[in-house]
Structures are given as structure tokens and as C-alpha cells.
Design a protein around this motif. Structure first.
Motif, PDB file in Angstrom:
ATOM      1  N   CYS B 243       0.838  -1.197   0.000  1.00  0.00           N
ATOM      2  CA  CYS B 243       0.000   0.000   0.000  1.00  0.00           C
ATOM      3  C   CYS B 243       0.872   1.246   0.000  1.00  0.00           C
ATOM      4  O   CYS B 243       1.902   1.313   0.675  1.00  0.00           O
ATOM      5  CB  CYS B 243      -0.912   0.002   1.220  1.00  0.00           C
ATOM      6  SG  CYS B 243      -2.255  -1.205   1.125  1.00  0.00           S
ATOM      7  N   ASP B 248      -4.746   3.675   2.313  1.00  0.00           N
ATOM      8  CA  ASP B 248      -4.958   2.449   1.548  1.00  0.00           C
ATOM      9  C   ASP B 248      -4.892   1.233   2.453  1.00  0.00           C
ATOM     10  O   ASP B 248      -5.625   0.256   2.270  1.00  0.00           O
ATOM     11  CB  ASP B 248      -3.892   2.333   0.448  1.00  0.00           C
ATOM     12  CG  ASP B 248      -4.106   3.406  -0.623  1.00  0.00           C
ATOM     13  OD1 ASP B 248      -5.245   3.907  -0.721  1.00  0.00           O
ATOM     14  OD2 ASP B 248      -3.144   3.728  -1.339  1.00  0.00           O
ATOM     15  N   LEU B 252      -7.886  -1.468   2.978  1.00  0.00           N
ATOM     16  CA  LEU B 252      -7.504  -2.665   2.216  1.00  0.00           C
ATOM     17  C   LEU B 252      -8.571  -3.755   2.287  1.00  0.00           C
ATOM     18  O   LEU B 252      -8.909  -4.382   1.290  1.00  0.00           O
ATOM     19  CB  LEU B 252      -6.172  -3.201   2.757  1.00  0.00           C
ATOM     20  CG  LEU B 252      -5.655  -4.458   2.068  1.00  0.00           C
ATOM     21  CD1 LEU B 252      -5.332  -4.180   0.617  1.00  0.00           C
ATOM     22  CD2 LEU B 252      -4.444  -5.015   2.787  1.00  0.00           C
TER      23      LEU B 252
END
Lengths: 301, 284
Positions: B243, B248, B252
Motif C-alpha cells: 500500500c 490504503d 484494504l
DNA sequence: ATAATAGACACACATT
DNA sequence: GTTTAT
DNA sequence: GAATGTGTGTCTATAAT
């Protein structure tokens, strides 16, 4: 609820069976599948008759042959039998012995609780002991015989309301069975394993994650509280442990990285070293680093 | 705690080294059947056993630490006796499901649930209909043979009759017969020898699932859904490492489809798990 | 500039 | 960039 | 799932014409 009930002529008289609409999508498609259960009501007179036939070795129908016949028609489905009024039968038969007016009472109970009951004189070999006691034993014999040879369970009820309740409960059980079976097949078995503590609560900022991390170590077999504490103390987060593994140079080094972590033991003297040990160290290493989900942690090699 | 399950896990189930426990019914003598009481099942748990003939019982290799070959043969009939009060408590504290699971897991072919005190269904901490449903479920869903009994005396009578019939079915005459071969007069087959069932080894996948479930809110379905995409801790950690931004990482797992048909795991748990696996320093 | 909210609905978790 | 109302 | 009740969180549709 999207279910319905219909009285139709069955392959086996006085039986209840269940169908479920399966199939993904087609509307018209009557792709109904029979549930693997059948509930068969056995009239008291027939049950008694068969039980007598089983006692004396006549060539007429016995409980076992009856069950075999039914199972032949139902093609390997699980069969459950129901008999209503057996206890009342015992009582009245016992009473009829004392009062010497047996046939009359029998006819009363049979026509009163069953449709078209007819008296059934019993011949007994030998003893004159309480006939109701002997009958109970004989019934027990017959039921066990049925269990061992046909795997058929017999439910003895005393009222028709009970039969209604049973049909209801049975229907519910049959309906829920596929759902529960699928969950058992897919779900993880340790859900119901002996001592399973559910997840540790963690607030929005992350308090409680330390406890989670410790308990994650405890998910390995043969890991004590103290061992998990020792590992977590040395590596207070999964990432720190993973980074430490990444820094290691040789396989051996990484494998034994946790082996020498000291672990507090019981007060007494212990023969084994008060360390994590190379075996657990290796298991944790494999768990954290292996790309193979099916790798066995307990395998030696 | 030693019980059926742990005996199995340790690989000693039905081995002669299993300590002997008081037989509820007297031994029928050599070649006869007996009901061995397995320890630790508070409610009685009986296993039909028969002594193995010497010839069919090779001595274990000397100097081995392996469990010796069984000298007894489990007939595959196991009876779990359960009084209504016990059943009631077991259901409440969740032991009931566990016990059924172990009974099914122990490998014997004919598990029998002996439900005692069928008449004393009332005045317990659970409604009558509830208990009735539980017993029916045991019969229909779990596929166990359920025998209802009014009291201990009926239970004893049942076991006595059962023992007699087992003796007749698996008597000495069929001793030399090979396992699994049908008997002459019926469809009965002798059960295969149940010797040592090795403990099931843990896999990375299994441990990973258990680890995920240590956080509140992650259940079997959720863990399975995560495992579907990242089947190993290494792969999950790699995904986090790949990431670009912390955001992010947090997201995820958010769109991981769970359970029934594809319900999102959600941002909450995703964030918590990201914290768990991405915190560089010590955890809070 | 950007977007929200209520409510149904599940699910994880806690009780008679 | 932080605040506002629907 | 024993049955039922409680609280978290997702999910789905939302106005007015």
C-alpha cells in the motif's frame, strides 16, 4: 412463509415427508427434492400385532419386516416411527387382567383412540408374571432389534396433540437441517471447540490490540499464557516480529529467533528449560512467513 | 481434562493404555461386550467394546514409543446418556453443541443419545418446547439415534437389552471373519478396527483464521472471507506493505465480501485490522 | 468544493 | 483548509 | 442452532415532477 402443506396419497400410508424447492431459478420448474427424512405413524394395533409376531416366530409381518418394506419404498431415507397410546394400552391390559374383563376394555381403548380398532388376543408362552411388565420388556427388545438392524427410531407418544407437536418440531428440524449442515461443512470447527474465547474488544483508537496480539500467539497448540506473554513482550506487535524475521540472514537463525526467549515458569523446579523452545519458535516462524496456507505446523521436516 | 475428545487428540483413544473405568454393566466375560465408561463426560458416555482375539492382536514392535495396537475393538456404538437437567444446562452454557460435535467427530459409526427423564421435562429453566426441539434436532440434524427413557431404571434396561443384542450380533462365531464382511443372515458388518487416530495437525490457514477471530467483530464468515483473498499472514502483510498510503492500508479489507452473499466487511474492522498489522511500534 | 440520513437489516454479542 | 446546511 | 432480546455496524433508498 413460503411453505405449504398438502394431504396426498403417499407411498407409505400414514407418513409425513418433506420436499424442498431447490434449483437456482426456474419458476415453473417443479424441481422439488425430497428431504431425506420420513415420519411414519404406526397404528397402535399394528404395532402391537407386529411386536407379537416378532415374539412368536410367525411368518406374518414383524416390526423389522415392516421397516424394511418402508425403507425399500423410501429409498434409503432416514425413517422415524411414531406410536401413540402405548402406555394407555399397557395400563388397560394390566387392569384387564385384574378385572378379568380384558377383551372389553381393549376394545374400548382401541376404538376410542384409533379408528377401527379390533381386539387382538395375545398368546403368551409360559409365565404368569405381571403381563404389562413382560410386555414392556418385549417392546424394548423389539425396539432395540429395530435399532440394530434397521437404524429406525421409534417415538412413543400418548396423545394426538403430542403427535401434532412432534410433526411441527420435526418439520422445523428438517427445514433447518441443510442450512446447519452447510455451516458445519464450511465454517471452522474450532468455533465450538472446547474452550473458545471470543474476540477481545478493541476501541476505536486501538486499545486492546495488545491483548489481541497476545491471544493470537495463543492460537498455536501447546502455548501457555506465559509463553505468549514472553513472545509478545519481546515483539510487541506483529509488524515488529515480521521485520525481525526479514532482517534475519539464515533460515536457521530465523527459525530459532524466539527459541531463547525466557518464559516465567511455575515456582517449583522444572526439568525442561525455561525457554520458548525451538519447536514453538519454528511454528511461529512458519506461521508468519510461509506462503503456503496448507503447510502443517506440526509436521517435522 | 481427559475426555473422548482429548483422548482422540492425543492419539490414545481406545488404546489399551487408556485407563480402565468402572463398567456400568458387568463384563460378559471373555468375548463378551461391555460398556466402558469414558472419563470426564459428566453425563455418562459409554462405548461398546469387545476384547480382541489374541491372533488378531499383534504385539507392538519392541522399543517403540508409539501407542501399542489396541487389544480391544470398539464396536462403533457409543451412548451418551443425558438427563434432562443436564441437557438443559448444557444448552444454556453452550456445551451441548460442543458435545454433539465431539460425538460426531470421535469416529464411531453409531452414536446414540440416551435422553433420560423424558417425563421431567417441566419446571426447568428452559421451556418444554425448547427442549423437545433440541432433542428432535439431535435426531434429525445431527443424525444421532435418540432413545428416550423415563428414568435410570429404563436406561439400565435399555443398555442391558442392547448389550444382549450386540452379543448376539457380534458374537464369537464371527470372530474369525474379516472386518467389513457381511454376516450370514443379515446386512450387519463388523466395524473396522478403530485403533489410533492421530491428532489433527494445525495448518497455517487454520491458525491464521483463529488469529483473525481474536478481534471482536471478526467471526467465522469474516475470517473466511479474509482468508479467501489473503490466505496467509505473509500475504496479508505483503499486501499492507504494498500500500502506498496509510489510507490504503486502512481500506484494504473494507470491501472484502463476507458471508451469505457478499456483504462488505466494512471500514471499521478494516481499520482495526490495519492497525493490528501495520503499527510499527508497540501496540496500545 | 465536498457531500448526508434515516431506516431496514444483519450480525456479533449478551440474557430468562 | 476548515465550516455549513440538506 | 434453544429461544429471544439487545446493541454495533452495513445497506438501500431517499424528493418532487
Amino acid at each position: 412463509m413460503d411453505c405449504s402443506c398438502a394431504i396426498e396419497s403417499q407411498a407409505v400410508p400414514c407418513s409425513i415427508s418433506w420436499k424442498r424447492q431447490v434449483g437456482p431459478s426456474q419458476v415453473d420448474d417443479d424441481s422439488w427434492v425430497e428431504e431425506p427424512n420420513v415420519l411414519v405413524l404406526l397404528r397402535l394395533e399394528d404395532f402391537v400385532s407386529m411386536e407379537v409376531q416378532g415374539t412368536a416366530d410367525c411368518s406374518e409381518e414383524t416390526l423389522r419386516s415392516f421397516a424394511a418394506r418402508v425403507m425399500e419404498k423410501t429409498a434409503g431415507r432416514t425413517l422415524a416411527l411414531v406410536v401413540v397410546g402405548l402406555e394407555k394400552y399397557f395400563r388397560l391390559e394390566f387392569l384387564s387382567h385384574k378385572l378379568q374383563s380384558r377383551k372389553k376394555l381393549q376394545s374400548v381403548v382401541l376404538s376410542g383412540s384409533q379408528a377401527g380398532g379390533q381386539g387382538k388376543p395375545r398368546k403368551r408362552k409360559g409365565k404368569e408374571a405381571p403381563i404389562s411388565e413382560l410386555s414392556r420388556v418385549e417392546v424394548e427388545e423389539a425396539l432395540v432389534d429395530l435399532q440394530l438392524h434397521a437404524g429406525v427410531q421409534v417415538r412413543v407418544l400418548e396423545s394426538w396433540k403430542e403427535l401434532g407437536d412432534l410433526a411441527s418440531s420435526f418439520t422445523k428440524a428438517v427445514a433447518e437441517a441443510p442450512f446447519k449442515r452447510e455451516r458445519e461443512k464450511k465454517g471452522f470447527s474450532f468455533y465450538l471447540e472446547s474452550e473458545w474465547c471470543r474476540g477481545a474488544k478493541v476501541d476505536r483508537s486501538g486499545k486492546g490490540l495488545a491483548q489481541v496480539w497476545k491471544r493470537q500467539i495463543q492460537q498455536f497448540n501447546r502455548v501457555s499464557l506465559e509463553m505468549a506473554g514472553a513472545v509478545v513482550s519481546k515483539y510487541p506487535s506483529p509488524l515488529l516480529l515480521a521485520q525481525a524475521y526479514r532482517k534475519g540472514s539464515s533460515e536457521q537463525e530465523r527459525q530459532n529467533m524466539l527459541a531463547d526467549i525466557p518464559v516465567r515458569r511455575g515456582d517449583g523446579v522444572t526439568a525442561t528449560t525455561r525457554r520458548i523452545g525451538s519447536e514453538l519458535s519454528r511454528r511461529i516462524y512458519l506461521q508468519m512467513t510461509s506462503p503456503n496456507p496448507d503447510l502443517s505446523l506440526d509436521a517435522n521436516g | 481434562m481427559l475426555d473422548l475428545y482429548h483422548h482422540r487428540r492425543e492419539g490414545w483413544l481406545f488404546s489399551p493404555s487408556t485407563p480402565s473405568y468402572k463398567n456400568v454393566l458387568p463384563d460378559q466375560g471373555a468375548g463378551g461386550h461391555c460398556w466402558r465408561r469414558e472419563p470426564e463426560t459428566v453425563a455418562l458416555c459409554l462405548v461398546a467394546l469387545r476384547a480382541l482375539p489374541e491372533a488378531a492382536c499383534p504385539l507392538p514392535p519392541p522399543g517403540q514409543l508409539q501407542p501399542p495396537a489396541p487389544r480391544e475393538l470398539a464396536l462403533g456404538y457409543v451412548v451418551e446418556r443425558k438427563r434432562m437437567a443436564d441437557l438443559c444446562s448444557s444448552i444454556i452454557d453452550g456445551r451441548f453443541r460442543e458435545q454433539k460435535f465431539r460425538l460426531h467427530q470421535c469416529g464411531l459409526q453409531h452414536p446414540i443419545y440416551l435422553v433420560e427423564d423424558s417425563g421431567t421435562i417441566q419446571h426447568l429453566s428452559l421451556p418444554e418446547s425448547t427442549l423437545q426441539q433440541a432433542v428432535i434436532n439431535t435426531q434429525v440434524v445431527d443424525g444421532f439415534f435418540v432413545k428416550r427413557t423415563r428414568d435410570v431404571r429404563e436406561s439400565a434396561a435399555y443398555l442391558t437389552v442392547m448389550t444382549r443384542h450386540l452379543d448376539r450380533l457380534f458374537g464369537v462365531s464371527s470372530r474369525e471373519r474379516s472386518w467389513g464382511e457381511p454376516r450370514e443372515s443379515g446386512t450387519e458388518t463388523l466395524p473396522p478396527p478403530i485403533s489410533v487416530i492421530p491428532p489433527q495437525a494445525q495448518t497455517v490457514r487454520e491458525v491464521f483464521a483463529r488469529q483473525l477471530m481474536q478481534v471482536s467483530g471478526v467471526s467465522g464468515d469474516k475470517a473466511a472471507a479474509i482468508l479467501e483473498r489473503y490466505s496467509t499472514p505473509a500475504s496479508l502483510l505483503a499486501a499492507y506493505a504494498a500500500c502506498l498510503s496509510p489510507q490504503d492500508k486502512e481500506m484494504l479489507l473494507s470491501n472484502t465480501k463476507c458471508g451469505k452473499l457478499q456483504r462488505n466487511l466494512g471500514p471499521t474492522l478494516s481499520k482495526t485490522l490495519a492497525q493490528l498489522y501495520c503499527t510499527p511500534g508497540p501496540l496500545p
